[in-house]
Design an enzyme around this catalytic site. Sequence first.
Site, short mmCIF file in Angstrom:
data_model
loop_
_atom_site.label_atom_id
_atom_site.label_comp_id
_atom_site.label_asym_id
_atom_site.label_seq_id
_atom_site.Cartn_x
_atom_site.Cartn_y
_atom_site.Cartn_z
N ARG A 101 76.94 16.75 -7.03
CA ARG A 101 77.57 15.60 -6.38
C ARG A 101 76.45 14.69 -5.91
NH1 ARG A 101 82.40 15.06 -1.98
NH2 ARG A 101 83.51 15.51 -3.93
N HIS A 128 84.93 10.67 -10.72
CA HIS A 128 85.24 11.94 -10.03
C HIS A 128 86.17 12.74 -10.97
CE1 HIS A 128 85.63 14.86 -7.01
NE2 HIS A 128 86.22 14.19 -6.03
N ASP A 217 93.07 6.41 -2.05
CA ASP A 217 91.76 7.00 -1.75
C ASP A 217 91.20 6.19 -0.59
OD1 ASP A 217 89.21 8.17 -1.89
OD2 ASP A 217 88.62 7.14 -3.73
N CYS A 257 93.53 11.90 -2.62
CA CYS A 257 92.50 12.89 -2.98
C CYS A 257 91.85 13.51 -1.75
CB CYS A 257 91.45 12.24 -3.90
SG CYS A 257 90.63 10.82 -3.16
N ARG A 285 92.52 21.93 -6.76
CA ARG A 285 91.10 21.77 -7.14
C ARG A 285 90.54 23.12 -7.56
NH1 ARG A 285 88.25 17.49 -5.07
NH2 ARG A 285 86.71 18.19 -6.61
N1 CP Z 1 88.57 14.97 -2.72
C1 CP Z 1 87.30 15.47 -2.59
O1 CP Z 1 86.49 15.45 -3.50
O2 CP Z 1 87.06 15.97 -1.34
P1 CP Z 1 85.62 16.39 -0.77
O3 CP Z 1 84.83 15.11 -0.62
O4 CP Z 1 85.93 17.04 0.54
O5 CP Z 1 84.97 17.33 -1.74
N1 NVA Z 2 85.99 7.44 -3.42
C1 NVA Z 2 85.69 8.49 -2.48
C2 NVA Z 2 86.19 9.80 -2.96
C3 NVA Z 2 86.06 10.92 -1.96
C4 NVA Z 2 86.53 12.24 -2.50
C5 NVA Z 2 84.19 8.54 -2.22
O1 NVA Z 2 83.42 8.39 -3.20
O2 NVA Z 2 83.78 8.72 -1.09
#
Ligand code: CP
Ligand code: NVA
Length: 299
Positions: A101, A128, A217, A257, A285
């Site tokens: 990530r 994502h 989101d 999400c 997930r």
């Molecule tokens: N939706 C999602 O990816 O959540 P986190 O940022 O908590 O991993």
């Molecule tokens: N668009 C958001 C998604 C979080 C899971 C971000 O990138 O923070």
Amino acid sequence: MKHLLSLEKLPREEMLSILRNVSAFKQGRKQDPRRPLAGQTWAMIFAKSSTRTRVSFEVGIAELGGRPMFLSATDIQLGRGEPIKDTARVLGRMVHGAVIRTYAQSDVEQFAEFSGIPTINALTDLEHPCQILTDVSTIEELRGPIAGKVVAFVGDGACNVPSSWIWAAARLGFEFRVASPRRYQPPADLLRRAGGSIVCTEDPAAAADGADVLYTDVWVSMGKEAEAAERRRELAHYQINRALVQRAKPGALVMHCLPAYRGLEIDEATFEAHAETIFTQAENRLHVQKAILDWIVQP
Ligand code: CP
Ligand code: NVA
């Protein structure tokens, strides 16, 4: 060598083959004897916060017989400027797979190229993919095949989550609508490359009309904190609330999400009314990522 770097790079057949296996992982969670990651260590390199992605991957890797190794990007030398391609070459000699990530999509792609181990995008600024595969799977679990359905996204249409949705819609044959102010709409070149049935509008009500799913989101994605005040002002009318839900198909799903910010992208009452769906989506997930891991280690 398989990777999951983006939905853009995941062919329809591979997407379908992952999705087909999810229910077996979900139904058989307690007694599933499969251990496709037996003897493997998987690195999880996270440069951004995470609750769902981190926990679901750590649990999923362990349940498949592997050992997850969480590495905060700020704790390893990467955070002090060691190049990603060097990090990749070191880890590639020690571990069997990586979940990453981070900010730049190019970092995940470079890691895959230089490590020589299966690499999974656990969120970048661009996409994502694990989230949207989960969302598609959740919709199919709750409402049947997604082909022909209408998914309406309301909020920041230019961030990673709607970008992955656009590729899913193009590959799987459903309509994806995005309601955002003009400057938060998906980039034109993405829409051109993806094709598919994508509708962009500035009017949330028009996007919601007759939709099977309303989805949102956060307005302020990770990395955009400096723009928080401006985003809250400009996106103020792009909230999922009771009035918007009434425009959708009766019984429409409301999805998020997560994490959710009540009173911003969704109101408290609507969130709580649809909490069962939203937390099933979060739970999934785990099941979907086990299907991804199982798919990725098969030759
Ligand atoms: N939706 C999602 O990816 O959540 P986190 O940022 O908590 O991993
Ligand atoms: N668009 C958001 C998604 C979080 C899971 C971000 O990138 O923070």
